[in-house]
Design an enzyme around this catalytic site. Structure first.
Site, short mmCIF file in Angstrom:
data_model
loop_
_atom_site.label_atom_id
_atom_site.label_comp_id
_atom_site.label_asym_id
_atom_site.label_seq_id
_atom_site.Cartn_x
_atom_site.Cartn_y
_atom_site.Cartn_z
N GLU A 103 0.80 -1.22 0.03
CA GLU A 103 -0.09 0.07 -0.15
C GLU A 103 0.95 1.21 0.14
O GLU A 103 1.95 1.18 0.70
CB GLU A 103 -0.87 -0.08 1.21
CG GLU A 103 -1.84 -1.18 1.34
CD GLU A 103 -2.94 -1.21 2.22
OE1 GLU A 103 -3.39 0.04 2.55
OE2 GLU A 103 -3.50 -2.14 2.44
N GLU A 116 2.36 -0.01 4.13
CA GLU A 116 2.60 -1.12 4.74
C GLU A 116 2.28 -2.18 3.66
O GLU A 116 1.83 -1.89 2.44
CB GLU A 116 1.59 -1.17 5.74
CG GLU A 116 0.12 -1.23 5.53
CD GLU A 116 -0.98 -1.18 6.40
OE1 GLU A 116 -0.30 -1.45 7.43
OE2 GLU A 116 -2.01 -1.19 6.34
N ASN A 118 0.19 -5.86 3.55
CA ASN A 118 -0.81 -6.44 4.01
C ASN A 118 -0.49 -8.04 3.68
O ASN A 118 -0.80 -8.20 2.31
CB ASN A 118 -2.38 -6.09 3.60
CG ASN A 118 -2.88 -5.18 4.96
OD1 ASN A 118 -2.75 -5.55 5.90
ND2 ASN A 118 -3.27 -4.08 4.32
N GLU A 124 -11.10 -6.28 -0.80
CA GLU A 124 -11.23 -5.68 -2.30
C GLU A 124 -10.62 -6.13 -3.44
O GLU A 124 -10.47 -5.73 -4.63
CB GLU A 124 -10.71 -4.11 -2.31
CG GLU A 124 -9.28 -3.93 -1.99
CD GLU A 124 -9.08 -3.82 -0.55
OE1 GLU A 124 -8.14 -3.28 -0.25
OE2 GLU A 124 -9.93 -4.11 0.29
N ARG A 169 -19.34 -2.23 -0.77
CA ARG A 169 -19.89 -3.31 0.11
C ARG A 169 -21.33 -2.63 0.50
O ARG A 169 -21.35 -1.44 1.09
CB ARG A 169 -18.96 -3.27 1.49
CG ARG A 169 -17.45 -3.69 1.14
CD ARG A 169 -16.83 -2.60 1.88
NE ARG A 169 -15.31 -2.76 1.15
CZ ARG A 169 -14.00 -2.92 1.99
NH1 ARG A 169 -14.13 -3.27 3.17
NH2 ARG A 169 -13.04 -2.74 1.45
N ASP A 366 -64.88 15.00 20.50
CA ASP A 366 -65.52 14.21 21.68
C ASP A 366 -66.70 13.39 21.12
O ASP A 366 -66.96 12.38 21.99
CB ASP A 366 -66.21 15.41 22.64
CG ASP A 366 -66.37 14.72 24.05
OD1 ASP A 366 -66.02 13.58 24.28
OD2 ASP A 366 -67.01 15.56 24.84
N ASP A 472 -59.04 20.67 34.47
CA ASP A 472 -58.26 19.88 35.48
C ASP A 472 -59.11 18.95 35.64
O ASP A 472 -60.24 19.18 36.09
CB ASP A 472 -57.74 20.97 36.65
CG ASP A 472 -56.77 19.86 37.55
OD1 ASP A 472 -55.72 19.44 37.16
OD2 ASP A 472 -57.26 19.57 38.55
N LYS A 537 -68.03 22.50 31.89
CA LYS A 537 -67.50 21.25 31.33
C LYS A 537 -68.38 20.09 32.02
O LYS A 537 -67.93 19.62 33.00
CB LYS A 537 -66.10 20.76 31.31
CG LYS A 537 -65.68 19.44 30.55
CD LYS A 537 -64.13 19.11 30.64
CE LYS A 537 -63.75 17.87 30.27
NZ LYS A 537 -64.39 17.20 29.04
N HIS A 567 -70.46 22.75 27.99
CA HIS A 567 -70.44 21.38 27.30
C HIS A 567 -71.13 20.45 27.79
O HIS A 567 -71.10 20.42 29.18
CB HIS A 567 -68.87 21.32 27.07
CG HIS A 567 -68.57 19.82 26.75
ND1 HIS A 567 -68.31 19.26 25.49
CD2 HIS A 567 -68.44 18.59 27.51
CE1 HIS A 567 -67.90 18.18 25.29
NE2 HIS A 567 -68.19 17.75 26.51
N HIS A 569 -73.20 16.04 27.94
CA HIS A 569 -73.32 14.90 27.26
C HIS A 569 -74.80 14.43 27.24
O HIS A 569 -75.31 14.83 28.28
CB HIS A 569 -72.42 13.51 27.66
CG HIS A 569 -70.71 13.90 27.43
ND1 HIS A 569 -70.22 13.25 26.48
CD2 HIS A 569 -69.89 14.85 27.76
CE1 HIS A 569 -68.88 13.35 26.32
NE2 HIS A 569 -68.62 14.69 27.17
N THR A 718 -60.96 12.60 32.54
CA THR A 718 -59.75 12.12 32.44
C THR A 718 -58.50 13.06 32.90
O THR A 718 -58.70 14.53 32.50
CB THR A 718 -59.16 11.98 30.79
OG1 THR A 718 -60.42 11.25 30.27
CG2 THR A 718 -57.94 11.40 30.66
#
Length: 768
Positions: A103, A116, A118, A124, A169, A366, A472, A537, A567, A569, A718
């Site tokens: 290399e 170096e 190898n 490769e 790769r 709702d 709340d 509510k 509001h 139900h 909730t």
């Protein structure tokens, strides 16, 4: 710095001596922005050596090669020949035997330096095999077995190259995440193939389990063609045809490398990846097709995975009839334009000054939360949104976000609640959007840090929410004020809500929920929280007509300039009567739902309220056809005929959600006993089914009332209603009476929500 060199050398030498017992150092020459070129060679140890030309490995990341090319392009022949000569000379000089790679680094001026050797075959090597036609692995084995190069038939004059080869790769590294290896099961694996393509497989196959403890390589892909350009095109085509699903891969990144101008003219240096950030610009890998196929297969074989669906009630196959509208004509102005022009305070003043009672619509939030376990999908809302923008242009607001919709969209519908908000805002530009905000709980089931609530409100306002109904679950004023302040900071309309329970007109002796109780909370919301609109509510439908007159009348007298919104139900069947009573007592806005989505645990019928209010308030026949001037904005009141078109759509669409229908087929006065919120009714019923308590639903409702008494007769909405519901299911599951629960409370493993409530994590209810 040069003055630091001596100290650095000593420190490095000392570390080497400690680690290896030898402090010897090798100093390498620094080469700025070099090319990395290596020569493949063979030697047989008896005086013969050959080279198989060179490979360019300059495209690398952190010294790890990414793409390799053979032979090297744009390297002068003189330099190449010198590299070949030195490589074989080096092998012969040391008696080298077998395959090896020598290399080098080539500097900007063409000067090169040895790195170096190898002493092995490298990943490769395939590109060299492709251009020379020599099997490097086989040759290495023969030499190791004692054969010489002449015996194998290898001599330098017989070795040549043909064309060019490029290898990359395919790995499970995720380039978007700093190339961190991904892991998981490969669901699909189909490589690109064809003439001139070589595939060297590793762990690349369908069903393979990629772990974080092994190499991320799936397969090596090598393309061979007569020219470098053709090889690059062939490799790109092969990578585009790859289909790897289940794990992330580096394929999008590799494709960007192969089409980059610097790569195509082969002038890349070793810093190529570092200096071109556009290599990392590519769309995310979504794997949509495989996910859809897997989902369809799962549904076909095992049924729909949606919790709570009743398989005995199949969805309708009818298609809803859409109202006929002119989509090219913009929707008429509405109260949204008043908010945008005059701000929250101006909007509130205009609502208070309006001559007639306004209606709000809960169909998109709702209503389906109360009737269909909140399972309504964005696609079915979006279909009717343009028609709604025209039919309800005179509505106070469309409640379409918050509450349970946020949680259900993510957990069960697999939708983004933010995407829903943004899409519907685009389709309905004229009617204010309203959301339900659980004070310090935001849209969750526990308290969040203050900054989370503030940032959430800021984002929600920016995405399209106009009116925030802030409540709340136990009417804890401190939590209410925090949520209201967050909305003020976000420049939204603050609608502070008082949660209603009990019977304010006929409160039993010792009841906490007296008129003074509600007036005290209202005073805090108006004078401390500076609410723009004051809301009541009534989440269970407990507000009877006489109580509505009593409470709203008192609030109107106490706060003459603050708009009042009510509001309720219709669980007990008194919703329409109570809203008419509230209107007569001074309420400015009442909630309703499109007829097909109204009644029982939902809100009162919009059609019924609309027609009743028209008569009750002596609205002239010309008013519904004549826009009302609201500070310069012409707003057309809601017409009964337009509402019918929406009713027709929802009447059929509701049948698509038949598997999620709540069991209540009619109104029931039992709500005045168990006080269960309408929005909780269907969700608790489905939760009970999932716990195996479907046949004990009546018992759950009875225990709900008992659990409420054990907890101190609290406001139920909730997340406090969840506390009561969890405790009720716990009592049924463990066959506990109210007395037994109270007696054994210290030894029982109570539900987490109950423990957190008793610890005060949800706030402080009246009486502690």
């Amino acid at each position: 710095k040069s003055e630091d060199l001596e100290e650095a050398v000593q420190r490095c030498s000392s570390e080497a001596l400690t680690a290896f017992g030898n402090g010897t150092l090798f100093i390498e020459r620094f080469v700025e922005n070099p090319r990395h070129v290596e020569v493949q060679m063979f030697a047989d140890g008896v005086g013969n050596a050959v080279h198989l030309f060179e490979r360019d490995c300059s495209v690398q990341r952190r010294h790890q090669k990414v793409v390799e090319v053979a032979p090297a392009v744009n390297v002068p022949m003189e330099t190449r020949e010198k590299l070949w000569e030195l490589s074989t000379k080096l092998a012969l000089s040391c008696g080298y035997k077998n395959a090896g790679t020598v290399e080098f680094l080539i500097g900007p001026k063409g000067d090169f330096y040895f790195i170096e050797v190898n002493p092995r075959i490298q990943v490769e090597h395939t590109v060299t095999e492709e251009v020379t036609g020599i099997d490097i692995v086989q040759t290495q084995l023969k030499i190791a077995a004692g054969a010489t190069l002449p015996q194998i038939g290898l001599s330098q004059d017989k070795i040549s190259t043909r064309g060019f080869a490029i290898q990359t790769r395919v790995t499970t590294e995720n380039p978007r995440n700093n190339f961190t290896p991904d892991y998981g099961r490969i669901e699909a694996f189909r490589p690109g193939e064809g003439m001139g393509l070589r595939l060297d497989s590793a762990a690349g196959f369908a069903g393979a389990v990629i772990t974080p403890h092994y190499d991320s390589l799936l397969i090596k892909v090598t393309a061979h063609a007569l020219t470098f350009e053709l090889a690059a095109q062939k490799l790109s085509r092969a990578l585009r045809e790859f289909r790897v699903r289940g794990v992330h891969t580096n394929i999008p990144f590799a494709l960007n490398v192969l089409k980059h101008p610097k790569f195509l003219d082969q002038t890349c240096k070793t810093d190529f990846i570092e200096i071109y950030p556009e290599l990392f610009e590519f769309p995310p890998q979504k794997d949509r097709a495989n996910k859809i196929l897997k989902y369809l297969a799962e549904v076909k074989v095992n049924g729909h995975p949606m919790p709570g669906a009743d398989a005995s009630k199949p969805p309708s196959t009818m298609r809803p009839v859409m109202p006929v509208i002119d989509v090219k004509k913009p929707a008429p102005d509405g109260w949204k334009q008043v908010i945008d022009r005059d701000g929250p305070a101006g909007f509130a003043a205009a609502v208070r000054a309006h001559p007639y009672t306004l209606l709000g619509d809960t169909t998109w939030r709702d209503a389906h939360q109360s009737l269909l376990a909140t399972r309504l999908r964005t696609v079915d809302i979006a279909k009717i949104a343009p028609a709604t923008a025209r039919a309800l242009s005179g509505a106070y607001a469309l409640e379409m976000w918050g509450g349970a919709t946020f949680d259900v969209a993510i957990r069960f519908l697999r939708e983004s609640p933010w995407a829903r908000l943004e899409l519907l805002r685009e389709l309905v530009p004229n009617v204010p959007f309203q959301m339900l905000l659980r004070g310090a709980n935001a849209v969750g089931y526990t308290s969040y840090p203050d900054n989370v609530v503030y940032e959430f409100c800021k984002e929600a306002r920016s995405a399209g929410v106009d009116v925030f109904r802030v409540f709340d679950s136990v009417n804890y004023v401190d939590n209410l004020l925090l949520g209201m302040d967050a909305v003020h900071k976000a420049d939204g309309v603050v609608q502070g809500e008082i949660c209603y329970t009990g019977d304010v007109k006929d409160a039993p002796p010792g009841s906490k929920y007296t008129l003074d109780y509600y007036l005290e909370i209202a005073d805090a919301l108006v004078n401390k929280g500076n609410t723009h609109v004051l809301g009541i509510k009534d989440m269970a439908g407990l507000l009877k007509p006489a109580a509505a007159t009593h409470l709203v009348g008192a609030l109107r007298k106490e706060f003459p300039n603050t708009p009042i919104h009510v509001h309720t139900h219709d669980t007990g069947g008194i919703g329409v009567a109570s809203m008419l009573a509230a209107s007569q007592a001074g309420a400015d806005v009442v909630h309703s739902a499109i007829d097909a989505m109204s009644g029982t645990t939902s809100q009162p019928s919009m059609g019924a309220l609309l027609n009743s209010l028209t008569q009750l308030e002596s609205v002239p026949e010309s008013v519904p056809d004549t826009p009302v001037d609201v500070n310069g904005t012409k707003i057309r009141p809601i017409k009964s005929d337009d509402v019918l078109g929406l009713h027709d759509y929802w009447e059929v669409t509701r049948e698509l959600y038949r598997p999620f229908e709540q069991s209540a087929k009619s109104t029931s006065s039992e709500v005045f006993h168990h006080e269960m919120p309408g929005g909780q009714y269907t969700n608790l019923m489905f939760q009970s089914q999932s716990l195996g308590l479907a046949k004990q639903w009546k018992d759950v409702k009875l225990k709900y009332a008992a659990a409420n008494k054990v907890l101190g007769d609290i406001v139920k909405v909730t997340p406090s209603s969840k506390v009561v519901g969890d405790l009720a299911q716990f009592m049924v599951t463990n066959k506990l009476s109210q007395a037994e629960l109270e007696e054994r409370a210290g030894e029982l493993d109570l539900p987490t929500s109950v423990v957190e409530f008793l610890q005060g994590l949800l706030g402080q209810p009246k009486g502690g």
